[in-house]
Design a protein around this motif. Structure first.
Motif, short mmCIF file in Angstrom:
data_model
loop_
_atom_site.label_atom_id
_atom_site.label_comp_id
_atom_site.label_asym_id
_atom_site.label_seq_id
_atom_site.Cartn_x
_atom_site.Cartn_y
_atom_site.Cartn_z
N VAL A 1 -40.33 -12.45 3.90
CA VAL A 1 -39.49 -12.73 5.07
C VAL A 1 -38.15 -12.01 4.95
CG1 VAL A 1 -38.30 -14.54 6.38
CG2 VAL A 1 -40.68 -14.86 5.66
N LEU A 2 -37.62 -11.92 3.74
CA LEU A 2 -36.39 -11.16 3.53
C LEU A 2 -36.60 -9.71 3.97
CD1 LEU A 2 -33.50 -10.86 2.46
CD2 LEU A 2 -34.50 -10.45 0.20
N GLY A 3 -37.72 -9.11 3.57
CA GLY A 3 -38.02 -7.74 3.98
C GLY A 3 -38.14 -7.61 5.49
N GLU A 4 -38.79 -8.58 6.13
CA GLU A 4 -38.89 -8.57 7.60
C GLU A 4 -37.50 -8.62 8.23
OE1 GLU A 4 -41.47 -8.90 10.02
OE2 GLU A 4 -42.98 -8.43 8.52
N ASN A 5 -36.65 -9.52 7.72
CA ASN A 5 -35.31 -9.66 8.28
C ASN A 5 -34.47 -8.41 8.09
OD1 ASN A 5 -35.87 -12.19 9.24
ND2 ASN A 5 -34.78 -13.27 7.63
N ILE A 6 -34.60 -7.78 6.92
CA ILE A 6 -33.85 -6.55 6.66
C ILE A 6 -34.29 -5.47 7.64
CG2 ILE A 6 -33.59 -4.66 4.99
CD1 ILE A 6 -33.67 -6.87 2.80
N ARG A 7 -35.60 -5.33 7.84
CA ARG A 7 -36.11 -4.31 8.75
C ARG A 7 -35.60 -4.56 10.17
NH1 ARG A 7 -42.31 -4.12 9.39
NH2 ARG A 7 -41.83 -5.58 11.00
N HIS A 8 -35.66 -5.80 10.62
CA HIS A 8 -35.23 -6.09 11.98
C HIS A 8 -33.71 -6.03 12.14
CE1 HIS A 8 -39.26 -6.55 13.16
NE2 HIS A 8 -39.47 -7.67 12.49
N ALA A 9 -32.97 -6.28 11.07
CA ALA A 9 -31.52 -6.09 11.12
C ALA A 9 -31.20 -4.61 11.33
CB ALA A 9 -30.86 -6.61 9.85
N GLY A 10 -31.99 -3.74 10.71
CA GLY A 10 -31.83 -2.29 10.94
C GLY A 10 -32.12 -1.93 12.38
N HIS A 11 -33.18 -2.53 12.94
CA HIS A 11 -33.47 -2.30 14.36
C HIS A 11 -32.29 -2.74 15.22
CE1 HIS A 11 -37.96 -2.89 13.25
NE2 HIS A 11 -37.64 -1.61 13.20
N ALA A 12 -31.75 -3.91 14.91
CA ALA A 12 -30.62 -4.44 15.69
C ALA A 12 -29.41 -3.52 15.58
CB ALA A 12 -30.26 -5.85 15.22
N ASP A 13 -29.19 -2.94 14.40
CA ASP A 13 -28.06 -2.03 14.23
C ASP A 13 -28.23 -0.77 15.06
OD1 ASP A 13 -25.53 -1.43 13.03
OD2 ASP A 13 -26.56 -0.01 11.73
N ILE A 14 -29.46 -0.26 15.12
CA ILE A 14 -29.72 0.91 15.96
C ILE A 14 -29.50 0.57 17.43
CG2 ILE A 14 -31.55 2.44 16.81
CD1 ILE A 14 -32.63 2.38 13.87
N LEU A 15 -29.98 -0.60 17.86
CA LEU A 15 -29.76 -1.02 19.25
C LEU A 15 -28.28 -1.16 19.54
CD1 LEU A 15 -32.58 -3.66 19.69
CD2 LEU A 15 -32.44 -1.40 20.75
N ARG A 16 -27.53 -1.73 18.60
CA ARG A 16 -26.09 -1.86 18.80
C ARG A 16 -25.44 -0.49 18.95
NH1 ARG A 16 -22.63 0.10 16.48
NH2 ARG A 16 -23.73 0.10 14.53
N GLU A 17 -25.88 0.46 18.16
CA GLU A 17 -25.34 1.82 18.27
C GLU A 17 -25.64 2.42 19.64
OE1 GLU A 17 -26.07 6.21 16.30
OE2 GLU A 17 -26.36 4.47 15.02
N VAL A 18 -26.86 2.17 20.15
CA VAL A 18 -27.23 2.67 21.48
C VAL A 18 -26.34 2.01 22.54
CG1 VAL A 18 -29.06 2.63 23.21
CG2 VAL A 18 -29.60 3.26 20.86
N ILE A 19 -26.04 0.74 22.36
CA ILE A 19 -25.26 0.00 23.35
C ILE A 19 -23.79 0.38 23.32
CG2 ILE A 19 -24.41 -2.32 23.95
CD1 ILE A 19 -27.25 -3.33 23.07
#
Length: 164
Positions: free
Chosen positions: A110-128
């Motif tokens: 679950v830690l690995g899942e959260n880290i991966r999705h935190a990276g996705h969120a950071d990319i989305l934040r950059e797009v926004i």
């Protein structure tokens, strides 16, 4: 009014609010069902997963989804605090090395899942917001002309490498 947090920002439909909903659902399943401690939140059966946990429906509010995540992490914390690290669990959707596991392995997963999705969120934040880096207060907004030139340089290098 348009809500940026639920708007798809990538061709896959990925959006910030959907990531929060998805991570909450993943945690609810792993720290709930896997250890026979069902989530107090209603979840669809894992066999029926259709991607519905990755976006917010019209009738789901941001506060509802964030509340769902908060209640889920309280339930997850209770599972982690009440069980030993070697407590047995069963993950029916894991084909190999098999569905039988231990709490510690699920925590790492679950830690690995959260880290991966935190990276996705950071990319989305950059797009926004157009910013890069860790701390926006320490960064000046990138010059769009310089950014375009930098991207063109990378694109040219990619094209040239394909010709080799």
């Amino acid at each position: 009014m348009f809500e940026v947090s639920r708007s798809p920002r990538l061709h896959t439909g990925t959006n910030l609010l959907g990531l929060v909903k998805h991570v909450a659902t993943v945690e609810a399943r792993y720290f709930g069902e896997v250890f026979d401690r069902p989530s107090p939140e209603p979840l669809c059966r894992w066999q029926d997963h259709d991607g519905g946990d990755q976006w917010a429906t019209e009738d789901e509010t941001r506060d509802q989804i964030i509340g769902f995540y908060r209640r889920t992490w309280e339930h997850s914390d209770a599972t982690i605090n009440e069980l030993s690290l070697d407590a047995p669990g069963h993950v029916p959707w894991w084909p190999e090395p098999g569905p039988n596991t231990r709490l510690f392995a699920v925590m790492v997963h679950v830690l690995g899942e959260n880290i991966r999705h935190a990276g996705h969120a950071d990319i989305l934040r950059e797009v926004i917001d157009g910013r890069t880096g860790v701390r926006p207060e320490n960064e000046e907004r990138i010059d769009e002309e310089a950014r375009a030139a930098y991207r063109a340089k990378i694109e040219q290098a990619a094209r040239s490498a394909a010709l080799v």
